[in-house]
Design a protein around this motif. Structure first.
Motif, mmCIF file in Angstrom:
data_model
loop_
_atom_site.group_PDB
_atom_site.id
_atom_site.type_symbol
_atom_site.label_atom_id
_atom_site.label_comp_id
_atom_site.label_asym_id
_atom_site.label_seq_id
_atom_site.Cartn_x
_atom_site.Cartn_y
_atom_site.Cartn_z
ATOM 1 N N THR A 248 0.820 -1.211 0.000
ATOM 2 C CA THR A 248 0.000 0.000 0.000
ATOM 3 C C THR A 248 0.851 1.257 0.000
ATOM 4 O O THR A 248 0.527 2.249 -0.664
ATOM 5 N N SER A 249 1.963 1.231 0.717
ATOM 6 C CA SER A 249 2.815 2.413 0.800
ATOM 7 C C SER A 249 3.370 2.811 -0.567
ATOM 8 O O SER A 249 3.732 3.976 -0.769
ATOM 9 N N ALA A 250 3.430 1.875 -1.516
ATOM 10 C CA ALA A 250 3.956 2.199 -2.841
ATOM 11 C C ALA A 250 3.090 3.261 -3.510
ATOM 12 O O ALA A 250 3.605 4.236 -4.061
ATOM 13 N N TRP A 251 1.759 3.069 -3.492
ATOM 14 C CA TRP A 251 0.911 4.060 -4.163
ATOM 15 C C TRP A 251 0.548 5.233 -3.262
ATOM 16 O O TRP A 251 0.270 6.314 -3.750
ATOM 17 N N THR A 252 0.593 5.066 -1.948
ATOM 18 C CA THR A 252 0.336 6.229 -1.094
ATOM 19 C C THR A 252 1.538 7.163 -1.035
ATOM 20 O O THR A 252 1.384 8.370 -0.827
ATOM 21 N N GLU A 253 2.743 6.598 -1.238
ATOM 22 C CA GLU A 253 3.964 7.414 -1.191
ATOM 23 C C GLU A 253 4.621 7.569 -2.560
ATOM 24 O O GLU A 253 5.691 8.175 -2.661
ATOM 25 N N ASP A 254 3.994 7.021 -3.602
ATOM 26 C CA ASP A 254 4.454 7.177 -4.978
ATOM 27 C C ASP A 254 5.868 6.621 -5.167
ATOM 28 O O ASP A 254 6.759 7.288 -5.686
ATOM 29 N N VAL A 255 6.049 5.347 -4.765
ATOM 30 C CA VAL A 255 7.357 4.699 -4.863
ATOM 31 C C VAL A 255 7.275 3.555 -5.869
ATOM 32 O O VAL A 255 6.520 2.598 -5.687
ATOM 33 N N LEU A 256 8.068 3.652 -6.925
ATOM 34 C CA LEU A 256 8.071 2.622 -7.961
ATOM 35 C C LEU A 256 8.778 1.353 -7.489
ATOM 36 O O LEU A 256 9.631 1.408 -6.593
ATOM 37 N N PRO A 257 8.468 0.210 -8.120
ATOM 38 C CA PRO A 257 9.297 -0.989 -7.903
ATOM 39 C C PRO A 257 10.717 -0.739 -8.387
ATOM 40 O O PRO A 257 10.974 0.155 -9.205
ATOM 41 N N GLY A 258 11.645 -1.554 -7.906
ATOM 42 C CA GLY A 258 13.043 -1.393 -8.296
ATOM 43 C C GLY A 258 13.315 -1.740 -9.734
ATOM 44 O O GLY A 258 14.256 -1.225 -10.339
ATOM 45 N N VAL A 259 12.500 -2.613 -10.313
ATOM 46 C CA VAL A 259 12.663 -3.024 -11.711
ATOM 47 C C VAL A 259 11.441 -2.565 -12.494
ATOM 48 O O VAL A 259 10.303 -2.882 -12.123
ATOM 49 N N THR A 260 11.681 -1.823 -13.561
ATOM 50 C CA THR A 260 10.595 -1.403 -14.443
ATOM 51 C C THR A 260 11.012 -1.583 -15.897
ATOM 52 O O THR A 260 12.197 -1.533 -16.225
ATOM 53 N N ASP A 261 10.020 -1.759 -16.738
ATOM 54 C CA ASP A 261 10.244 -1.778 -18.187
ATOM 55 C C ASP A 261 10.208 -0.356 -18.740
ATOM 56 O O ASP A 261 10.932 -0.034 -19.679
ATOM 57 N N ASP A 262 9.359 0.496 -18.124
ATOM 58 C CA ASP A 262 9.211 1.884 -18.563
ATOM 59 C C ASP A 262 8.780 2.710 -17.349
ATOM 60 O O ASP A 262 7.680 2.506 -16.823
ATOM 61 N N ASP A 263 9.618 3.641 -16.919
ATOM 62 C CA ASP A 263 9.331 4.419 -15.715
ATOM 63 C C ASP A 263 8.073 5.267 -15.856
ATOM 64 O O ASP A 263 7.285 5.381 -14.903
#
Length: 276
Positions: free
Chosen positions: A226-241
Protein backbone atom coordinates in the motif's frame (compact mmCIF):
# COMPACT_ATOMS: atom_id res chain seq x y z
CA UNK A 1 -18.69 6.13 -11.56
CA UNK A 2 -18.64 2.93 -13.63
CA UNK A 3 -20.76 0.06 -12.33
CA UNK A 4 -21.21 -3.49 -13.63
CA UNK A 5 -24.23 -4.40 -15.72
CA UNK A 6 -27.44 -5.18 -13.89
CA UNK A 7 -27.57 -8.60 -15.60
CA UNK A 8 -25.17 -10.08 -13.05
CA UNK A 9 -26.89 -10.48 -9.70
CA UNK A 10 -25.06 -13.48 -8.24
CA UNK A 11 -22.26 -12.55 -5.84
CA UNK A 12 -18.60 -12.91 -6.73
CA UNK A 13 -15.94 -13.85 -4.20
CA UNK A 14 -12.16 -13.46 -4.20
CA UNK A 15 -9.91 -15.89 -2.34
CA UNK A 16 -6.34 -14.86 -1.53
CA UNK A 17 -3.60 -17.53 -1.45
CA UNK A 18 -0.01 -17.21 -0.32
CA UNK A 19 1.88 -19.70 -2.45
CA UNK A 20 5.09 -19.57 -0.47
CA UNK A 21 7.34 -16.54 -0.19
CA UNK A 22 10.41 -14.96 -1.76
CA UNK A 23 13.51 -13.46 -0.18
CA UNK A 24 14.42 -10.24 -1.98
CA UNK A 25 16.36 -7.05 -1.53
CA UNK A 26 14.01 -4.34 -0.32
CA UNK A 27 15.06 -2.12 -3.24
CA UNK A 28 13.43 -4.62 -5.60
CA UNK A 29 10.13 -3.78 -3.91
CA UNK A 30 10.75 -0.07 -3.29
CA UNK A 31 13.14 1.83 -5.53
CA UNK A 32 15.89 3.67 -3.70
CA UNK A 33 18.74 6.01 -4.53
CA UNK A 34 22.03 4.24 -3.89
CA UNK A 35 25.69 4.19 -4.83
CA UNK A 36 24.97 0.64 -5.97
CA UNK A 37 24.11 0.63 -9.71
CA UNK A 38 21.67 -2.30 -9.41
CA UNK A 39 20.70 -2.66 -5.74
CA UNK A 40 17.59 -4.69 -6.58
CA UNK A 41 19.85 -7.68 -7.35
CA UNK A 42 20.87 -7.87 -3.69
CA UNK A 43 24.47 -8.39 -4.76
CA UNK A 44 26.95 -7.00 -2.22
CA UNK A 45 24.05 -5.85 -0.05
CA UNK A 46 23.74 -6.71 3.68
CA UNK A 47 21.00 -8.96 5.00
CA UNK A 48 19.56 -5.93 6.83
CA UNK A 49 18.32 -4.74 3.44
CA UNK A 50 16.57 -7.98 2.57
CA UNK A 51 13.20 -9.39 3.51
CA UNK A 52 10.78 -12.27 3.01
CA UNK A 53 7.55 -11.31 1.25
CA UNK A 54 4.60 -13.50 0.22
CA UNK A 55 3.99 -14.75 -3.29
CA UNK A 56 0.25 -14.35 -3.79
CA UNK A 57 -2.30 -15.84 -6.17
CA UNK A 58 -6.05 -15.33 -6.24
CA UNK A 59 -9.17 -17.32 -7.07
CA UNK A 60 -12.20 -15.43 -8.37
CA UNK A 61 -15.48 -17.33 -8.12
CA UNK A 62 -17.65 -15.83 -10.89
CA UNK A 63 -21.08 -17.29 -11.78
CA UNK A 64 -19.70 -18.17 -15.22
CA UNK A 65 -16.52 -19.83 -14.03
CA UNK A 66 -13.53 -19.98 -11.73
CA UNK A 67 -10.65 -17.63 -12.50
CA UNK A 68 -7.15 -18.11 -11.10
CA UNK A 69 -4.92 -15.04 -11.11
CA UNK A 70 -1.20 -15.97 -11.17
CA UNK A 71 0.23 -19.32 -10.11
CA UNK A 72 2.94 -18.78 -7.49
CA UNK A 73 5.86 -21.16 -7.07
CA UNK A 74 6.21 -24.59 -8.63
CA UNK A 75 7.08 -27.51 -6.36
CA UNK A 76 10.47 -27.64 -8.10
CA UNK A 77 11.34 -24.77 -5.76
CA UNK A 78 11.39 -27.31 -2.92
CA UNK A 79 13.85 -29.65 -4.56
CA UNK A 80 16.00 -27.85 -7.11
CA UNK A 81 15.70 -24.08 -7.01
CA UNK A 82 18.84 -23.33 -8.95
CA UNK A 83 17.77 -25.49 -11.87
CA UNK A 84 14.22 -24.12 -11.86
CA UNK A 85 15.25 -20.46 -11.64
CA UNK A 86 18.52 -20.60 -13.53
CA UNK A 87 21.91 -19.67 -12.16
CA UNK A 88 21.73 -15.86 -12.30
CA UNK A 89 18.18 -15.39 -10.94
CA UNK A 90 19.05 -17.81 -8.13
CA UNK A 91 21.79 -15.41 -7.02
CA UNK A 92 19.20 -12.60 -6.73
CA UNK A 93 16.33 -14.29 -4.92
CA UNK A 94 15.42 -17.33 -2.88
CA UNK A 95 12.00 -18.93 -2.76
CA UNK A 96 10.27 -20.86 -0.03
CA UNK A 97 7.31 -23.17 -0.65
CA UNK A 98 6.10 -25.10 2.42
CA UNK A 99 4.21 -28.34 1.98
CA UNK A 100 0.61 -27.78 0.98
CA UNK A 101 1.14 -24.22 -0.30
CA UNK A 102 1.67 -24.86 -4.03
CA UNK A 103 -1.34 -23.57 -5.95
CA UNK A 104 -2.61 -26.99 -7.04
CA UNK A 105 -2.31 -28.24 -3.45
CA UNK A 106 -4.37 -25.35 -2.11
CA UNK A 107 -6.96 -25.75 -4.84
CA UNK A 108 -7.19 -29.49 -4.11
CA UNK A 109 -7.88 -28.65 -0.46
CA UNK A 110 -10.93 -26.75 -1.79
CA UNK A 111 -11.90 -29.73 -3.98
CA UNK A 112 -10.94 -27.82 -7.12
CA UNK A 113 -8.93 -29.40 -9.93
CA UNK A 114 -7.06 -27.49 -12.62
CA UNK A 115 -9.61 -28.67 -15.18
CA UNK A 116 -12.31 -26.86 -13.16
CA UNK A 117 -10.69 -23.48 -13.91
CA UNK A 118 -12.27 -21.50 -16.73
CA UNK A 119 -9.35 -19.06 -16.86
CA UNK A 120 -5.84 -18.74 -15.54
CA UNK A 121 -4.70 -15.12 -15.82
CA UNK A 122 -0.97 -14.46 -15.89
CA UNK A 123 -0.62 -10.82 -14.85
CA UNK A 124 2.95 -10.86 -16.21
CA UNK A 125 5.71 -13.37 -16.84
CA UNK A 126 8.09 -12.84 -13.91
CA UNK A 127 9.05 -16.13 -12.31
CA UNK A 128 7.12 -15.75 -9.06
CA UNK A 129 3.91 -15.25 -11.06
CA UNK A 130 4.28 -18.04 -13.64
CA UNK A 131 6.47 -20.66 -11.94
CA UNK A 132 3.48 -22.84 -11.03
CA UNK A 133 1.65 -22.63 -14.34
CA UNK A 134 2.51 -26.25 -15.11
CA UNK A 135 0.43 -27.28 -12.08
CA UNK A 136 -2.71 -25.79 -13.67
CA UNK A 137 -2.04 -26.43 -17.37
CA UNK A 138 -5.32 -28.36 -17.70
CA UNK A 139 -7.34 -25.18 -17.16
CA UNK A 140 -9.69 -24.33 -20.03
CA UNK A 141 -7.88 -21.09 -20.89
CA UNK A 142 -4.50 -19.70 -19.82
CA UNK A 143 -4.12 -16.12 -20.98
CA UNK A 144 -1.70 -13.21 -20.89
CA UNK A 145 -1.76 -9.80 -22.55
CA UNK A 146 -0.30 -9.65 -26.04
CA UNK A 147 2.17 -6.87 -25.10
CA UNK A 148 3.51 -9.08 -22.31
CA UNK A 149 3.72 -12.15 -24.52
CA UNK A 150 5.52 -10.18 -27.21
CA UNK A 151 8.15 -9.25 -24.59
CA UNK A 152 8.66 -12.84 -23.42
CA UNK A 153 12.17 -12.96 -24.87
CA UNK A 154 13.46 -10.44 -22.33
CA UNK A 155 16.38 -11.52 -20.17
CA UNK A 156 14.31 -11.23 -16.97
CA UNK A 157 12.00 -14.10 -17.98
CA UNK A 158 12.50 -17.86 -17.71
CA UNK A 159 10.70 -19.50 -20.68
CA UNK A 160 11.28 -23.02 -19.37
CA UNK A 161 8.63 -22.28 -16.73
CA UNK A 162 5.87 -22.26 -19.35
CA UNK A 163 7.46 -24.63 -21.86
CA UNK A 164 4.79 -26.95 -23.25
CA UNK A 165 1.92 -25.00 -21.66
CA UNK A 166 -0.78 -23.66 -24.01
CA UNK A 167 -0.84 -19.91 -23.31
CA UNK A 168 -3.12 -17.67 -25.35
CA UNK A 169 -2.15 -13.98 -25.68
CA UNK A 170 -5.10 -11.59 -26.00
CA UNK A 171 -5.26 -8.14 -27.59
CA UNK A 172 -6.18 -5.16 -25.46
CA UNK A 173 -9.61 -3.58 -25.95
CA UNK A 174 -11.21 -0.35 -24.78
CA UNK A 175 -12.47 -0.56 -21.19
CA UNK A 176 -13.51 2.15 -18.70
CA UNK A 177 -10.56 1.55 -16.35
CA UNK A 178 -6.80 1.88 -16.18
CA UNK A 179 -4.20 4.52 -17.00
CA UNK A 180 -4.86 4.02 -20.74
CA UNK A 181 -8.41 2.60 -20.54
CA UNK A 182 -7.24 -0.66 -22.10
CA UNK A 183 -7.75 -4.26 -21.10
CA UNK A 184 -10.48 -6.89 -21.31
CA UNK A 185 -13.96 -7.37 -19.87
CA UNK A 186 -13.37 -11.03 -19.14
CA UNK A 187 -16.96 -12.33 -19.07
CA UNK A 188 -18.58 -9.41 -20.91
CA UNK A 189 -20.69 -8.42 -17.92
CA UNK A 190 -18.62 -5.60 -16.43
CA UNK A 191 -17.76 -7.56 -13.29
CA UNK A 192 -14.20 -8.79 -13.94
CA UNK A 193 -11.82 -6.54 -15.85
CA UNK A 194 -8.25 -7.30 -16.84
CA UNK A 195 -6.75 -3.82 -16.68
CA UNK A 196 -3.61 -2.90 -18.61
CA UNK A 197 -1.17 -1.40 -16.08
CA UNK A 198 2.20 -1.61 -17.82
CA UNK A 199 5.46 -0.21 -16.53
CA UNK A 200 6.83 -2.83 -14.18
CA UNK A 201 6.68 -5.05 -17.25
CA UNK A 202 5.67 -4.35 -20.84
CA UNK A 203 2.20 -5.85 -20.56
CA UNK A 204 1.43 -6.21 -16.86
CA UNK A 205 -2.22 -6.60 -15.92
CA UNK A 206 -4.13 -5.72 -12.80
CA UNK A 207 -7.48 -7.39 -12.15
CA UNK A 208 -10.60 -5.52 -11.08
CA UNK A 209 -13.46 -7.50 -9.54
CA UNK A 210 -16.91 -6.25 -8.54
CA UNK A 211 -18.22 -8.44 -5.72
CA UNK A 212 -21.64 -6.82 -5.59
CA UNK A 213 -20.68 -4.64 -2.64
CA UNK A 214 -17.91 -2.83 -4.49
CA UNK A 215 -14.60 -3.22 -6.32
CA UNK A 216 -11.55 -5.22 -5.31
CA UNK A 217 -8.40 -4.31 -7.22
CA UNK A 218 -5.66 -6.93 -7.52
CA UNK A 219 -2.76 -4.64 -8.41
CA UNK A 220 -0.13 -7.30 -9.18
CA UNK A 221 3.31 -5.63 -9.00
CA UNK A 222 2.25 -2.08 -9.87
CA UNK A 223 3.42 -1.53 -6.30
CA UNK A 224 4.65 -4.00 -3.72
CA UNK A 225 2.54 -2.71 -0.82
CA UNK A 226 0.00 0.00 0.00
CA UNK A 227 2.81 2.41 0.80
CA UNK A 228 3.96 2.20 -2.84
CA UNK A 229 0.91 4.06 -4.16
CA UNK A 230 0.34 6.23 -1.09
CA UNK A 231 3.96 7.41 -1.19
CA UNK A 232 4.45 7.18 -4.98
CA UNK A 233 7.36 4.70 -4.86
CA UNK A 234 8.07 2.62 -7.96
CA UNK A 235 9.30 -0.99 -7.90
CA UNK A 236 13.04 -1.39 -8.30
CA UNK A 237 12.66 -3.02 -11.71
CA UNK A 238 10.59 -1.40 -14.44
CA UNK A 239 10.24 -1.78 -18.19
CA UNK A 240 9.21 1.88 -18.56
CA UNK A 241 9.33 4.42 -15.72
CA UNK A 242 6.71 6.74 -17.18
CA UNK A 243 4.21 3.93 -17.68
CA UNK A 244 5.01 2.53 -14.23
CA UNK A 245 4.35 5.93 -12.65
CA UNK A 246 1.06 6.33 -14.54
CA UNK A 247 -0.09 2.87 -13.41
CA UNK A 248 0.90 3.56 -9.81
CA UNK A 249 -0.99 6.84 -9.78
CA UNK A 250 -4.05 5.24 -11.35
CA UNK A 251 -4.05 2.65 -8.54
CA UNK A 252 -3.67 5.44 -5.97
CA UNK A 253 -6.63 7.31 -7.43
CA UNK A 254 -8.79 4.18 -7.68
CA UNK A 255 -8.05 3.30 -4.05
CA UNK A 256 -9.77 6.55 -3.02
CA UNK A 257 -13.07 5.73 -4.71
CA UNK A 258 -16.04 5.29 -2.39
CA UNK A 259 -16.85 1.96 -4.04
CA UNK A 260 -13.32 0.54 -3.75
CA UNK A 261 -13.35 -2.13 -1.03
CA UNK A 262 -9.68 -3.10 -1.19
CA UNK A 263 -6.51 -2.83 -3.24
CA UNK A 264 -4.13 -5.77 -2.88
CA UNK A 265 -0.47 -5.84 -3.91
CA UNK A 266 0.88 -9.27 -4.76
CA UNK A 267 3.79 -9.21 -2.29
CA UNK A 268 2.33 -7.27 0.62
CA UNK A 269 3.03 -8.99 3.98
CA UNK A 270 0.01 -7.23 5.47
CA UNK A 271 -2.39 -9.06 3.15
CA UNK A 272 -3.85 -12.09 4.92
CA UNK A 273 -4.86 -15.23 2.98
CA UNK A 274 -8.54 -16.07 2.93
CA UNK A 275 -11.81 -15.12 1.29
CA UNK A 276 -12.80 -11.50 0.73
Amino acid sequence: METPSSSGSEPISVHVFHTGSVYIDRSLAFREQSWHPIPYTGWLRPTSKKRWVPVSAYLIDHPDGLVLVDTGWHTDMRTNQRSHLGFLPATMLTGRLPAGEAIHEQLAAMNIEASDLTYVILTHLDSDHVSGVGHVEKASNIIVSKPEWDARGQFRYIPSMWDGVDIDPFSLEDIPFGPDNEGLDLFGDGRVYLVSTPGHSAGQLSVLVHTGAGWILLASDVGYATSAWTEDVLPGVTDDDDEARAALRWVAAFSQRDDCLAVLANHDPDVVPGEL
